[in-house]
Design a protein around this motif. Structure first.
Motif, PDB file in Angstrom:
ATOM      1  N   ASP A  45       0.807  -1.212   0.000  1.00  0.00           N
ATOM      2  CA  ASP A  45       0.000   0.000   0.000  1.00  0.00           C
ATOM      3  C   ASP A  45       0.850   1.276   0.000  1.00  0.00           C
ATOM      4  OD1 ASP A  45      -2.688   1.044  -0.051  1.00  0.00           O
ATOM      5  OD2 ASP A  45      -2.290   1.823   1.966  1.00  0.00           O
ATOM      6  N   GLN A  46       2.178   1.144   0.158  1.00  0.00           N
ATOM      7  CA  GLN A  46       3.063   2.305   0.099  1.00  0.00           C
ATOM      8  C   GLN A  46       3.539   2.581  -1.326  1.00  0.00           C
ATOM      9  OE1 GLN A  46       3.628   4.279   2.836  1.00  0.00           O
ATOM     10  NE2 GLN A  46       2.018   2.937   3.601  1.00  0.00           N
ATOM     11  N   ALA A  47       3.105   1.784  -2.283  1.00  0.00           N
ATOM     12  CA  ALA A  47       3.531   1.945  -3.669  1.00  0.00           C
ATOM     13  C   ALA A  47       3.106   3.307  -4.206  1.00  0.00           C
ATOM     14  CB  ALA A  47       2.936   0.829  -4.526  1.00  0.00           C
ATOM     15  N   HIS A  48       3.959   3.873  -5.059  1.00  0.00           N
ATOM     16  CA  HIS A  48       3.658   5.171  -5.676  1.00  0.00           C
ATOM     17  C   HIS A  48       4.114   5.157  -7.124  1.00  0.00           C
ATOM     18  CE1 HIS A  48       3.939   9.455  -6.653  1.00  0.00           C
ATOM     19  NE2 HIS A  48       2.859   9.508  -5.902  1.00  0.00           N
ATOM     20  N   PHE A  49       3.374   5.856  -7.969  1.00  0.00           N
ATOM     21  CA  PHE A  49       3.668   5.945  -9.395  1.00  0.00           C
ATOM     22  C   PHE A  49       3.603   7.411  -9.805  1.00  0.00           C
ATOM     23  CE2 PHE A  49       2.055   4.364 -13.841  1.00  0.00           C
ATOM     24  CZ  PHE A  49       3.282   4.655 -14.413  1.00  0.00           C
ATOM     25  N   ALA A  50       4.728   7.952 -10.256  1.00  0.00           N
ATOM     26  CA  ALA A  50       4.805   9.330 -10.746  1.00  0.00           C
ATOM     27  C   ALA A  50       4.726   9.298 -12.270  1.00  0.00           C
ATOM     28  CB  ALA A  50       6.106   9.981 -10.297  1.00  0.00           C
ATOM     29  N   ILE A  51       3.775  10.028 -12.806  1.00  0.00           N
ATOM     30  CA  ILE A  51       3.603  10.120 -14.253  1.00  0.00           C
ATOM     31  C   ILE A  51       3.929  11.551 -14.670  1.00  0.00           C
ATOM     32  CG2 ILE A  51       1.954   9.957 -16.160  1.00  0.00           C
ATOM     33  CD1 ILE A  51       0.419   7.891 -14.445  1.00  0.00           C
ATOM     34  N   ILE A  52       4.885  11.675 -15.591  1.00  0.00           N
ATOM     35  CA  ILE A  52       5.389  12.982 -15.990  1.00  0.00           C
ATOM     36  C   ILE A  52       5.263  13.124 -17.498  1.00  0.00           C
ATOM     37  CG2 ILE A  52       7.423  14.470 -16.053  1.00  0.00           C
ATOM     38  CD1 ILE A  52       8.452  12.795 -13.601  1.00  0.00           C
ATOM     39  N   GLY A  53       4.701  14.228 -17.922  1.00  0.00           N
ATOM     40  CA  GLY A  53       4.687  14.491 -19.351  1.00  0.00           C
ATOM     41  C   GLY A  53       3.514  15.331 -19.790  1.00  0.00           C
ATOM     42  N   PRO A  54       3.644  15.927 -20.957  1.00  0.00           N
ATOM     43  CA  PRO A  54       2.569  16.743 -21.497  1.00  0.00           C
ATOM     44  C   PRO A  54       1.429  15.873 -22.020  1.00  0.00           C
ATOM     45  CG  PRO A  54       4.351  16.594 -23.081  1.00  0.00           C
ATOM     46  CD  PRO A  54       4.823  15.900 -21.834  1.00  0.00           C
ATOM     47  N   ASP A  55       0.240  16.416 -21.989  1.00  0.00           N
ATOM     48  CA  ASP A  55      -0.933  15.706 -22.485  1.00  0.00           C
ATOM     49  C   ASP A  55      -0.882  15.645 -24.007  1.00  0.00           C
ATOM     50  OD1 ASP A  55      -3.381  14.614 -23.071  1.00  0.00           O
ATOM     51  OD2 ASP A  55      -4.548  16.048 -21.902  1.00  0.00           O
ATOM     52  N   GLY A  56      -0.820  14.446 -24.516  1.00  0.00           N
ATOM     53  CA  GLY A  56      -0.846  14.234 -25.956  1.00  0.00           C
ATOM     54  C   GLY A  56      -2.180  13.667 -26.402  1.00  0.00           C
ATOM     55  N   GLY A  57      -3.228  13.965 -25.609  1.00  0.00           N
ATOM     56  CA  GLY A  57      -4.569  13.517 -25.960  1.00  0.00           C
ATOM     57  C   GLY A  57      -5.141  12.465 -25.023  1.00  0.00           C
ATOM     58  N   GLU A  58      -4.329  11.938 -24.104  1.00  0.00           N
ATOM     59  CA  GLU A  58      -4.777  10.872 -23.207  1.00  0.00           C
ATOM     60  C   GLU A  58      -4.943  11.327 -21.755  1.00  0.00           C
ATOM     61  OE1 GLU A  58      -5.092   7.066 -23.635  1.00  0.00           O
ATOM     62  OE2 GLU A  58      -5.800   8.068 -25.443  1.00  0.00           O
ATOM     63  N   GLY A  59      -4.587  12.568 -21.450  1.00  0.00           N
ATOM     64  CA  GLY A  59      -4.580  13.044 -20.070  1.00  0.00           C
ATOM     65  C   GLY A  59      -5.883  12.819 -19.336  1.00  0.00           C
ATOM     66  N   THR A  60      -6.996  13.171 -19.933  1.00  0.00           N
ATOM     67  CA  THR A  60      -8.297  13.012 -19.275  1.00  0.00           C
ATOM     68  C   THR A  60      -8.596  11.547 -19.028  1.00  0.00           C
ATOM     69  OG1 THR A  60      -9.110  15.052 -20.255  1.00  0.00           O
ATOM     70  CG2 THR A  60     -10.766  13.498 -19.474  1.00  0.00           C
TER      71      THR A  60
END
Length: 180
Positions: free
Chosen positions: A32-47
Protein backbone atom coordinates in the motif's frame (compact mmCIF):
# COMPACT_ATOMS: atom_id res chain seq x y z
CA UNK A 1 12.85 -1.25 -0.89
CA UNK A 2 9.66 0.67 -1.53
CA UNK A 3 7.80 0.12 -4.80
CA UNK A 4 8.27 3.54 -6.40
CA UNK A 5 7.59 3.80 -10.11
CA UNK A 6 8.02 6.58 -12.62
CA UNK A 7 7.11 7.22 -16.24
CA UNK A 8 7.97 10.22 -18.38
CA UNK A 9 6.88 10.88 -21.90
CA UNK A 10 4.07 12.35 -23.92
CA UNK A 11 0.70 11.08 -22.71
CA UNK A 12 -0.36 9.56 -26.03
CA UNK A 13 -2.30 6.45 -26.98
CA UNK A 14 0.85 4.58 -28.07
CA UNK A 15 2.37 4.94 -24.57
CA UNK A 16 -0.57 2.94 -23.16
CA UNK A 17 -0.26 4.64 -19.76
CA UNK A 18 -3.66 3.31 -18.71
CA UNK A 19 -2.29 -0.25 -18.93
CA UNK A 20 0.67 0.87 -16.83
CA UNK A 21 -1.76 2.23 -14.21
CA UNK A 22 -3.72 -1.02 -14.20
CA UNK A 23 -0.50 -2.99 -13.74
CA UNK A 24 0.59 -0.59 -11.01
CA UNK A 25 -2.76 -1.10 -9.26
CA UNK A 26 -1.91 -4.81 -8.87
CA UNK A 27 1.44 -3.83 -7.33
CA UNK A 28 -0.29 -1.41 -4.98
CA UNK A 29 -2.36 -4.36 -3.73
CA UNK A 30 0.92 -6.01 -2.67
CA UNK A 31 2.25 -2.89 -0.95
CA UNK A 32 0.00 0.00 0.00
CA UNK A 33 3.06 2.31 0.10
CA UNK A 34 3.53 1.95 -3.67
CA UNK A 35 3.66 5.17 -5.68
CA UNK A 36 3.67 5.94 -9.39
CA UNK A 37 4.80 9.33 -10.75
CA UNK A 38 3.60 10.12 -14.25
CA UNK A 39 5.39 12.98 -15.99
CA UNK A 40 4.69 14.49 -19.35
CA UNK A 41 2.57 16.74 -21.50
CA UNK A 42 -0.93 15.71 -22.49
CA UNK A 43 -0.85 14.23 -25.96
CA UNK A 44 -4.57 13.52 -25.96
CA UNK A 45 -4.78 10.87 -23.21
CA UNK A 46 -4.58 13.04 -20.07
CA UNK A 47 -8.30 13.01 -19.27
CA UNK A 48 -8.59 9.25 -19.85
CA UNK A 49 -5.55 8.63 -17.64
CA UNK A 50 -7.06 10.72 -14.82
CA UNK A 51 -10.34 8.84 -15.18
CA UNK A 52 -8.45 5.53 -14.95
CA UNK A 53 -6.65 6.68 -11.79
CA UNK A 54 -9.94 7.77 -10.21
CA UNK A 55 -11.86 4.64 -11.22
CA UNK A 56 -9.22 2.45 -9.56
CA UNK A 57 -9.11 4.64 -6.44
CA UNK A 58 -5.42 5.41 -6.90
CA UNK A 59 -5.53 9.16 -6.30
CA UNK A 60 -3.26 8.81 -3.24
CA UNK A 61 -0.82 6.53 -5.08
CA UNK A 62 -0.44 8.08 -8.53
CA UNK A 63 0.78 11.62 -9.13
CA UNK A 64 0.45 13.28 -12.51
CA UNK A 65 3.09 16.00 -12.69
CA UNK A 66 2.54 17.36 -16.18
CA UNK A 67 5.60 18.34 -18.21
CA UNK A 68 8.86 18.81 -16.29
CA UNK A 69 12.38 19.61 -17.37
CA UNK A 70 15.15 17.01 -17.29
CA UNK A 71 16.52 18.17 -13.95
CA UNK A 72 13.09 17.89 -12.29
CA UNK A 73 12.56 14.43 -13.80
CA UNK A 74 15.98 13.33 -12.55
CA UNK A 75 15.10 14.57 -9.07
CA UNK A 76 11.90 12.50 -8.93
CA UNK A 77 13.68 9.52 -10.52
CA UNK A 78 16.26 9.60 -7.72
CA UNK A 79 13.63 8.35 -5.27
CA UNK A 80 12.20 5.80 -7.71
CA UNK A 81 13.25 2.22 -8.37
CA UNK A 82 11.32 1.23 -11.48
CA UNK A 83 10.57 2.88 -14.81
CA UNK A 84 7.17 1.62 -16.01
CA UNK A 85 6.33 1.91 -19.71
CA UNK A 86 3.72 -0.24 -21.47
CA UNK A 87 3.93 1.18 -25.00
CA UNK A 88 2.21 -0.57 -27.88
CA UNK A 89 4.95 0.58 -30.27
CA UNK A 90 8.15 2.58 -30.04
CA UNK A 91 11.23 3.61 -31.90
CA UNK A 92 14.36 4.02 -29.78
CA UNK A 93 12.45 4.94 -26.57
CA UNK A 94 14.92 7.50 -25.26
CA UNK A 95 13.13 7.71 -21.91
CA UNK A 96 13.87 4.01 -21.33
CA UNK A 97 17.54 4.60 -22.14
CA UNK A 98 17.67 7.61 -19.80
CA UNK A 99 15.94 5.60 -17.06
CA UNK A 100 18.54 2.85 -17.41
CA UNK A 101 21.36 5.41 -17.27
CA UNK A 102 19.83 6.66 -14.01
CA UNK A 103 19.82 3.14 -12.54
CA UNK A 104 16.08 2.57 -12.69
CA UNK A 105 14.85 -0.92 -13.49
CA UNK A 106 12.79 -0.70 -16.67
CA UNK A 107 9.50 -2.59 -16.56
CA UNK A 108 8.63 -2.40 -20.24
CA UNK A 109 6.95 -3.97 -23.21
CA UNK A 110 9.56 -5.22 -25.69
CA UNK A 111 8.42 -3.14 -28.66
CA UNK A 112 10.53 -1.32 -31.23
CA UNK A 113 14.19 -1.02 -30.31
CA UNK A 114 13.50 -1.78 -26.63
CA UNK A 115 13.81 -5.48 -27.43
CA UNK A 116 17.41 -4.85 -28.54
CA UNK A 117 18.68 -3.30 -25.30
CA UNK A 118 16.40 -4.61 -22.55
CA UNK A 119 16.91 -8.20 -21.46
CA UNK A 120 14.39 -9.74 -19.08
CA UNK A 121 15.70 -10.21 -15.53
CA UNK A 122 19.18 -9.09 -16.61
CA UNK A 123 18.83 -5.31 -17.01
CA UNK A 124 15.04 -4.94 -17.01
CA UNK A 125 11.73 -6.72 -16.58
CA UNK A 126 9.95 -7.41 -19.85
CA UNK A 127 6.17 -7.42 -19.64
CA UNK A 128 4.86 -10.63 -21.18
CA UNK A 129 1.72 -10.71 -19.10
CA UNK A 130 0.71 -8.57 -16.15
CA UNK A 131 0.45 -11.37 -13.56
CA UNK A 132 3.97 -12.65 -14.27
CA UNK A 133 5.32 -9.10 -14.25
CA UNK A 134 3.71 -8.35 -10.89
CA UNK A 135 5.21 -11.59 -9.52
CA UNK A 136 8.67 -10.55 -10.79
CA UNK A 137 8.34 -7.13 -9.17
CA UNK A 138 7.22 -8.74 -5.90
CA UNK A 139 10.29 -11.00 -6.06
CA UNK A 140 12.60 -8.00 -6.56
CA UNK A 141 10.95 -6.08 -3.73
CA UNK A 142 11.73 -9.02 -1.46
CA UNK A 143 15.25 -9.41 -2.80
CA UNK A 144 17.02 -6.03 -2.82
CA UNK A 145 20.34 -7.62 -3.82
CA UNK A 146 18.82 -8.99 -7.02
CA UNK A 147 17.15 -5.63 -7.68
CA UNK A 148 20.53 -3.91 -7.21
CA UNK A 149 22.16 -6.28 -9.72
CA UNK A 150 19.50 -5.56 -12.34
CA UNK A 151 19.81 -1.83 -11.69
CA UNK A 152 23.60 -2.00 -12.06
CA UNK A 153 23.23 -4.02 -15.25
CA UNK A 154 20.85 -1.37 -16.62
CA UNK A 155 23.48 1.30 -15.97
CA UNK A 156 26.24 -0.89 -17.44
CA UNK A 157 24.23 -1.30 -20.65
CA UNK A 158 24.83 2.38 -21.40
CA UNK A 159 28.10 2.97 -19.53
CA UNK A 160 30.38 5.36 -21.41
CA UNK A 161 27.51 6.38 -23.68
CA UNK A 162 26.39 9.95 -23.10
CA UNK A 163 22.82 11.11 -22.58
CA UNK A 164 21.08 11.85 -25.88
CA UNK A 165 20.25 15.41 -24.80
CA UNK A 166 23.95 16.02 -23.95
CA UNK A 167 24.95 14.78 -27.42
CA UNK A 168 22.47 17.15 -29.06
CA UNK A 169 23.78 20.12 -27.07
CA UNK A 170 27.41 19.21 -27.73
CA UNK A 171 26.86 18.72 -31.47
CA UNK A 172 24.81 21.92 -31.71
CA UNK A 173 27.60 23.88 -30.05
CA UNK A 174 30.09 22.30 -32.42
CA UNK A 175 27.99 23.25 -35.46
CA UNK A 176 27.43 26.78 -34.17
CA UNK A 177 31.14 27.13 -33.44
CA UNK A 178 32.08 26.12 -36.96
CA UNK A 179 29.66 28.67 -38.42
CA UNK A 180 31.20 31.61 -36.52
Amino acid sequence: MQPRFIFWGRLRTQKNVRRAIQLFEQIRLIDDQAHFAIIGPDGGEGTLIKECINSLGLQDHVTMHGPLDHEEITQIAASSHFYLQTSTHEGMAMSVVEAMQLGLIPVVTAVGEIANYCTDRINSLIIHDDAATVASIRDLLGNPNQARLISESAVDTWRNISFYRDDVVQRSRHILGSIS
